[in-house]
Design a protein around this motif. Structure first.
Motif, PDB file in Angstrom:
ATOM      1  N   LEU A   1      -5.025  -1.515 -12.272  1.00 54.44           N
ATOM      2  CA  LEU A   1      -4.584  -0.239 -12.851  1.00 54.44           C
ATOM      3  C   LEU A   1      -3.130   0.016 -12.497  1.00 54.44           C
ATOM      4  O   LEU A   1      -2.702  -0.207 -11.372  1.00 54.44           O
ATOM      5  N   ARG A   2      -2.402   0.547 -13.463  1.00 51.15           N
ATOM      6  CA  ARG A   2      -1.033   0.965 -13.182  1.00 51.15           C
ATOM      7  C   ARG A   2      -1.085   2.444 -12.798  1.00 51.15           C
ATOM      8  O   ARG A   2      -1.655   3.254 -13.507  1.00 51.15           O
ATOM      9  N   THR A   3      -0.480   2.787 -11.666  1.00 53.72           N
ATOM     10  CA  THR A   3      -0.616   4.152 -11.163  1.00 53.72           C
ATOM     11  C   THR A   3       0.629   5.001 -11.389  1.00 53.72           C
ATOM     12  O   THR A   3       0.705   6.118 -10.913  1.00 53.72           O
ATOM     13  N   ASN A   4       1.616   4.447 -12.037  1.00 55.27           N
ATOM     14  CA  ASN A   4       2.798   5.293 -12.262  1.00 55.27           C
ATOM     15  C   ASN A   4       3.291   5.165 -13.682  1.00 55.27           C
ATOM     16  O   ASN A   4       2.828   4.304 -14.423  1.00 55.27           O
TER      17      ASN A   4
ATOM     18  N   ASP B   1       0.815  -1.215   0.000  1.00 55.47           N
ATOM     19  CA  ASP B   1       0.000   0.000   0.000  1.00 55.47           C
ATOM     20  C   ASP B   1       0.850   1.266   0.000  1.00 55.47           C
ATOM     21  O   ASP B   1       1.009   1.935  -1.025  1.00 55.47           O
ATOM     22  N   ILE B   2       1.445   1.593   1.138  1.00 54.86           N
ATOM     23  CA  ILE B   2       2.115   2.888   1.253  1.00 54.86           C
ATOM     24  C   ILE B   2       3.402   2.948   0.423  1.00 54.86           C
ATOM     25  O   ILE B   2       3.734   4.019  -0.124  1.00 54.86           O
ATOM     26  N   CYS B   3       4.107   1.827   0.263  1.00 53.00           N
ATOM     27  CA  CYS B   3       5.367   1.881  -0.508  1.00 53.00           C
ATOM     28  C   CYS B   3       5.128   2.158  -1.989  1.00 53.00           C
ATOM     29  O   CYS B   3       5.667   3.126  -2.521  1.00 53.00           O
ATOM     30  N   PRO B   4       4.310   1.328  -2.673  1.00 53.58           N
ATOM     31  CA  PRO B   4       4.101   1.647  -4.091  1.00 53.58           C
ATOM     32  C   PRO B   4       3.407   2.986  -4.293  1.00 53.58           C
ATOM     33  O   PRO B   4       3.665   3.667  -5.296  1.00 53.58           O
ATOM     34  N   SER B   5       2.574   3.378  -3.345  1.00 47.50           N
ATOM     35  CA  SER B   5       1.897   4.653  -3.533  1.00 47.50           C
ATOM     36  C   SER B   5       2.881   5.821  -3.388  1.00 47.50           C
ATOM     37  O   SER B   5       2.858   6.774  -4.171  1.00 47.50           O
ATOM     38  N   THR B   6       3.810   5.720  -2.448  1.00 43.20           N
ATOM     39  CA  THR B   6       4.831   6.766  -2.306  1.00 43.20           C
ATOM     40  C   THR B   6       5.809   6.732  -3.480  1.00 43.20           C
ATOM     41  O   THR B   6       6.212   7.776  -3.992  1.00 43.20           O
TER      42      THR B   6
END
Ligand SMILES: [Cu+2]
Lengths: 212, 144
Positions: free
Chosen positions: B141-144, A80-85
């Protein structure tokens, strides 16, 4: 007579001192008061440490030279927080590179605090998914602890229901290191690209004009 | 005896159809999974849930053949440090809406056995307290 000289001398000295104090505080207050996250004055110089990058090279305090570095601590089994950051850092990095007003080089470093599971290949795979220029760094547990401790980013192995094995509690902040290897800034969550970019530009602008 | 048996039968015929719609009154929208980096063994799913029925609903478990393990989790940040907690159940009062969103509550998908790559769709089942369930399609979904 002597007494008079002494008094006027004291007045001059007091005014002089007040003037100095005034000019120092004014200069610093104007610059730093409105950049949240800037660690100033007296930023900490990062003490020598030894980690390694996912391609096997050494990663030490010497690797901070010639650019500004943003560091995020995490682990690849963090959903969660790692890929989002990291996705936020990718956007930031691309905007930074394409902005004509930005003249300072930036490097993004992901430090895995889970060396037990994140071998070099896994780590390299992970960071390059976000950007080929991102650097994956890890090391043995003691070296990681000492390094993270210097940046106030202590981590801990924890057991949690729904997770086979273990998870890592880790810092959610993004850390800014100057080319001089001083720990100069900290961005706390929630992380927004525009906000980080604006503050980062101001921090770097301010620090570039200043002797650390 | 005959009468009470009949009563039970009537009771059941009333209860079963009611029970069958229980989980369906939980409206799940914006269901998506963040495409994980290829080397990652975990992924996170997000959605908005709203109870459109008139009674409280409790989602007790999440199951999918996509992954070895699926559960409800929450990321929280305490003193600058991120940690994950397990959520045993999700309780929704009538009209209540809950968002599972990045850096907060999420579905923890561990050990994918199907490719969780951008543009794939993954079916995930939500189970309610009364045993009914509702299948939801999550878009990757790919977000980056
Ligand atoms: Cu989780």
């Amino acid at each position: 007579m002597r007494h008079k000289y002494l008094v006027s001398g004291l007045i001059v000295a007091a005014a002089f001192a007040a003037g100095i104090v005034f000019s120092i505080t004014r200069q610093n207050v104007i610059h730093r008061a409105d950049i949240p996250g800037l660690l100033w004055p007296n930023p900490r110089l990062i003490a020598p440490f030894k980690l390694h990058t996912s391609d096997g090279s050494e990663f030490t305090e010497a690797n901070f030279a010639n650019h500004w570095t943003l560091i995020f601590f995490g682990f690849t089994n963090c959903p969660d927080i790692c890929p989002s950051t990291m996705a936020t850092l990718k956007q930031l990095y691309e905007q930074w590179g394409s902005d004509a007003n930005v003249k300072h080089n930036l490097k993004i470093v992901f430090v895995s605090v889970d060396p037990e599971r994140d071998d070099d290949a896994t780590l390299m795979n992970y960071v390059s998914y976000f950007h080929p220029s991102f650097v994956g760094v890890t090391g043995n547990e003691d070296d990681l602890s000492r390094f993270a401790g210097q940046l106030g980013a202590l981590f801990m192995k924890v057991n949690s229901a729904g997770i086979p094995g273990y998870a890592m509690d880790h810092s959610a902040s993004i850390i800014l290191v100057a080319p001089s290897a001083h720990f100069v800034g900290i961005f706390s969550p929630p992380h927004e690209v525009d906000d980080i970019k604006a503050r980062l530009m101001r921090m770097i602008e301010f620090l570039s004009e200043t002797t650390l | 005896m005959i009468l009470s048996g009949l009563r039970i039968a009537i009771l059941f015929s009333v209860l079963i159809p009611l029970a069958a719609v229980a989980c369906e009154s939980v409206d799940i929208t914006n269901a998506w999974i963040r495409e994980p980096p290829p080397s990652s063994n975990v992924a996170a799913g997000y959605f908005d849930a709203m109870n459109i029925g008139s009674e409280e609903q409790i989602i007790t478990s999440i199951k999918s053949s996509c992954c070895a393990r699926v559960s409800m989790h929450e990321t929280s940040i305490e003193g600058g440090r991120a940690r994950m907690h397990h959520l045993d159940a999700l309780k929704l009062a009538p009209t209540e809406k809950v968002n599972f969103a990045p850096n907060g509550a999420h579905l923890m998908l561990v050990g994918p056995v199907v490719p969780i790559r951008s543009s794939e769709v993954v079916e995930i089942n939500f189970f309610c307290l009364d045993g009914t369930s509702t299948p939801i399609e999550f878009k990757v979904l790919r977000t980056n």
